[in-house]
Design an enzyme around this catalytic site. Structure first.
Site, PDB file in Angstrom:
ATOM      1  N   GLY A 191       8.414   1.025   9.069  1.00 49.08           N
ATOM      2  CA  GLY A 191       7.392   2.021   9.378  1.00 49.08           C
ATOM      3  C   GLY A 191       7.153   2.168  10.875  1.00 49.08           C
ATOM      4  O   GLY A 191       7.206   1.182  11.617  1.00 49.08           O
ATOM      5  N   GLN A 214       6.115 -15.642  12.114  1.00 51.50           N
ATOM      6  CA  GLN A 214       5.621 -14.557  12.957  1.00 51.50           C
ATOM      7  C   GLN A 214       4.109 -14.553  13.109  1.00 51.50           C
ATOM      8  O   GLN A 214       3.552 -13.664  13.749  1.00 51.50           O
ATOM      9  CB  GLN A 214       6.126 -13.205  12.449  1.00 51.50           C
ATOM     10  CG  GLN A 214       5.521 -12.721  11.141  1.00 51.50           C
ATOM     11  CD  GLN A 214       6.224 -11.477  10.636  1.00 51.50           C
ATOM     12  OE1 GLN A 214       7.350 -11.520  10.149  1.00 51.50           O
ATOM     13  NE2 GLN A 214       5.571 -10.321  10.752  1.00 51.50           N
ATOM     14  N   HIS A 268       0.863  -1.179   0.000  1.00 52.50           N
ATOM     15  CA  HIS A 268       0.000   0.000   0.000  1.00 52.50           C
ATOM     16  C   HIS A 268       0.903   1.233   0.000  1.00 52.50           C
ATOM     17  O   HIS A 268       2.142   1.109   0.003  1.00 52.50           O
ATOM     18  CB  HIS A 268      -0.951  -0.024   1.208  1.00 52.50           C
ATOM     19  CG  HIS A 268      -0.251  -0.257   2.513  1.00 52.50           C
ATOM     20  ND1 HIS A 268       0.583   0.673   3.084  1.00 52.50           N
ATOM     21  CD2 HIS A 268      -0.235  -1.337   3.337  1.00 52.50           C
ATOM     22  CE1 HIS A 268       1.061   0.191   4.217  1.00 52.50           C
ATOM     23  NE2 HIS A 268       0.600  -1.039   4.391  1.00 52.50           N
ATOM     24  N   GLY A 323       1.800   3.182   2.215  1.00 55.39           N
ATOM     25  CA  GLY A 323       2.772   3.245   3.314  1.00 55.39           C
ATOM     26  C   GLY A 323       4.072   2.566   2.908  1.00 55.39           C
ATOM     27  O   GLY A 323       5.167   3.090   3.140  1.00 55.39           O
ATOM     28  N   HIS A 324       3.962   1.384   2.261  1.00 55.12           N
ATOM     29  CA  HIS A 324       5.169   0.703   1.775  1.00 55.12           C
ATOM     30  C   HIS A 324       5.866   1.551   0.699  1.00 55.12           C
ATOM     31  O   HIS A 324       7.089   1.666   0.685  1.00 55.12           O
ATOM     32  CB  HIS A 324       4.811  -0.634   1.118  1.00 55.12           C
ATOM     33  CG  HIS A 324       4.290  -1.670   2.064  1.00 55.12           C
ATOM     34  ND1 HIS A 324       2.994  -2.121   2.036  1.00 55.12           N
ATOM     35  CD2 HIS A 324       4.898  -2.373   3.046  1.00 55.12           C
ATOM     36  CE1 HIS A 324       2.836  -3.050   2.950  1.00 55.12           C
ATOM     37  NE2 HIS A 324       3.961  -3.219   3.598  1.00 55.12           N
ATOM     38  N   ASP A 334       4.343   0.053  13.048  1.00 53.88           N
ATOM     39  CA  ASP A 334       4.711  -1.107  13.862  1.00 53.88           C
ATOM     40  C   ASP A 334       5.782  -0.667  14.847  1.00 53.88           C
ATOM     41  O   ASP A 334       6.955  -1.051  14.749  1.00 53.88           O
ATOM     42  CB  ASP A 334       5.211  -2.232  12.953  1.00 53.88           C
ATOM     43  CG  ASP A 334       4.112  -2.730  12.032  1.00 53.88           C
ATOM     44  OD1 ASP A 334       3.113  -3.258  12.535  1.00 53.88           O
ATOM     45  OD2 ASP A 334       4.235  -2.541  10.813  1.00 53.88           O
ATOM     46  N   ARG A 379      -3.849  -5.055   6.165  1.00 54.85           N
ATOM     47  CA  ARG A 379      -5.076  -5.649   6.703  1.00 54.85           C
ATOM     48  C   ARG A 379      -6.316  -4.813   6.390  1.00 54.85           C
ATOM     49  O   ARG A 379      -7.437  -5.319   6.496  1.00 54.85           O
ATOM     50  CB  ARG A 379      -4.965  -5.813   8.214  1.00 54.85           C
ATOM     51  CG  ARG A 379      -4.011  -6.912   8.599  1.00 54.85           C
ATOM     52  CD  ARG A 379      -3.689  -6.840  10.067  1.00 54.85           C
ATOM     53  NE  ARG A 379      -2.554  -7.695  10.361  1.00 54.85           N
ATOM     54  CZ  ARG A 379      -2.651  -8.914  10.862  1.00 54.85           C
ATOM     55  NH1 ARG A 379      -3.824  -9.420  11.141  1.00 54.85           N
ATOM     56  NH2 ARG A 379      -1.584  -9.638  11.093  1.00 54.85           N
ATOM     57  N   SER A 416      -2.513  -0.061   6.157  1.00 51.29           N
ATOM     58  CA  SER A 416      -2.116  -1.400   6.574  1.00 51.29           C
ATOM     59  C   SER A 416      -2.616  -2.382   5.530  1.00 51.29           C
ATOM     60  O   SER A 416      -3.689  -2.182   4.944  1.00 51.29           O
ATOM     61  CB  SER A 416      -2.768  -1.721   7.925  1.00 51.29           C
ATOM     62  OG  SER A 416      -2.731  -3.107   8.166  1.00 51.29           O
TER      63      SER A 416
HETATM   64  O1  PAF Z   1       6.399  -5.391   8.982  1.00 49.57           O
HETATM   65  C1  PAF Z   1       6.408  -6.393   8.225  1.00 49.57           C
HETATM   66  O2  PAF Z   1       5.864  -6.380   7.109  1.00 49.57           O
HETATM   67  C2  PAF Z   1       7.097  -7.659   8.693  1.00 49.57           C
HETATM   68  O3  PAF Z   1       6.971  -7.843  10.070  1.00 49.57           O
HETATM   69  C3  PAF Z   1       8.575  -7.738   8.269  1.00 49.57           C
HETATM   70  C4  PAF Z   1       9.399  -6.642   8.905  1.00 49.57           C
HETATM   71  C5  PAF Z   1       8.683  -7.655   6.764  1.00 49.57           C
HETATM   72  C6  PAF Z   1       9.166  -9.091   8.724  1.00 49.57           C
HETATM   73  O4  PAF Z   1       8.472 -10.157   8.177  1.00 49.57           O
END
Ligand code: PAF
Length: 285
Positions: free
Chosen positions: A148, A61, A34, A36-37, A151, A188, A186
């Site tokens: 970002g 994770q 998105h 933000g990225h 997080d 999500r 996000s």
């Molecule tokens: O923030 C994220 O998208 C993930 O936690 C990351 C840093 C790529 C690690 O998988």
């Protein structure tokens, strides 16, 4: 843009960029990109002639299999977006390239991994993040890597592991990018239906209410948080946490001194969202 899926291919591409005298700027992602990225990548372009992005939905994770299975994935769309912002290399490995058979080593950042998201998602979440980020930084060996502020706890943990393990990389934490109404961008958000999308902005409104309370002179975190809690309650949102913590240690604070992180996590329409703001009160006793 060059797309590579194996670590040896990635290393060859990066070696060639180094020979050309290019600096390597790295943005790790789990895809479902998105704005933000894309802001992180645009920032990375200022710091590196060779911008590398990883796209890896890291199973380690995720606490719940349903969350991992439901994570939005659309590599073709991500590739188009990466090309539109001038990314040079996409590293999109398969799970067994990152975690080969017999994989047995993990990275854990004690203390910082415990509160907030650590309570909500369990100890394996940040162990998974810390392990994969350490591996990705070792694979890419960038000059700088970009994350970002949305997080916030993850950002802190990554800064700490880089310091503690002497990884030779500069970590840059970039501001949260928001929708026009304030909702933090996000991956999500794509899972929110229209009613939940409307409600979701209440997280930002609650954080803003805390900021406004502080701007009006409130010094007690509990009173400022209460101003936000009223808004959440009115929308029927019960946060997993809505907390004031020291921005460096993540320990709870009762008054605003130095830099305080106000962090929130809540499920809205079944979608788990997080957001935060930093409040600075320099010189406050
Ligand atoms: O923030 C994220 O998208 C993930 O936690 C990351 C840093 C790529 C690690 O998988």
């Amino acid at each position: 843009m060059i797309v590579v899926r194996r670590v040896d291919e990635l290393r060859a591409v990066i070696r060639a960029a180094r020979v050309r005298g290019e600096r390597i700027a790295f943005v790790p992602t789990m895809g479902a990109l998105h704005d933000g990225h894309l802001a992180l990548m645009q920032r990375a372009r200022k710091d590196g002639e060779c911008v590398v992005v990883s796209l890896f939905v890291n199973p380690a994770q995720f606490t719940e299999a349903v969350d991992l299975d439901g994570y939005p994935r659309d590599e073709a769309r991500d590739v188009r977006l990466l090309e539109s912002v001038g990314v040079h290399v996409l590293f999109a490995p398969a799970v067994d390239e990152v975690y080969p058979g017999g994989f047995a080593t993990t990275v854990e950042v004690a203390e910082l991994s415990v509160p907030l998201e650590g309570v909500a998602r369990g100890p394996q979440h940040f162990r998974g993040v810390a392990t994969v980020v350490t591996k990705l930084l070792n694979m890419v060996q960038p000059d700088a890597a970009f994350f970002g502020q949305k997080d916030a706890q993850q950002a802190l943990i990554i800064q700490r592991l880089v310091r503690d393990l002497d990884l030779p990389v500069r970590i840059e934490i970039c501001p949260t990018v928001r929708e026009a109404d304030g909702l933090a961008m996000s991956s999500r958000n794509a899972l929110l239906d229209s009613a939940a999308r409307q409600k979701a902005v209440t997280l930002w409104k609650a954080l803003s209410a805390v900021e406004h309370a502080v701007a009006r002179g409130e010094t007690h975190t509990a009173i400022a948080l209460a101003a936000g809690s009223i808004l959440l309650k009115a929308e029927g949102i019960e946060p997993e946490y809505f907390a004031a913590v020291d921005a460096a240690t993540l320990l709870p604070v009762t008054s605003f001194t130095g830099t305080t992180l106000i962090a929130i996590a809540a499920r809205v329409g079944g979608v788990r969202l997080i957001d935060n703001v930093l409040i600075h009160r320099e010189g406050a006793a």
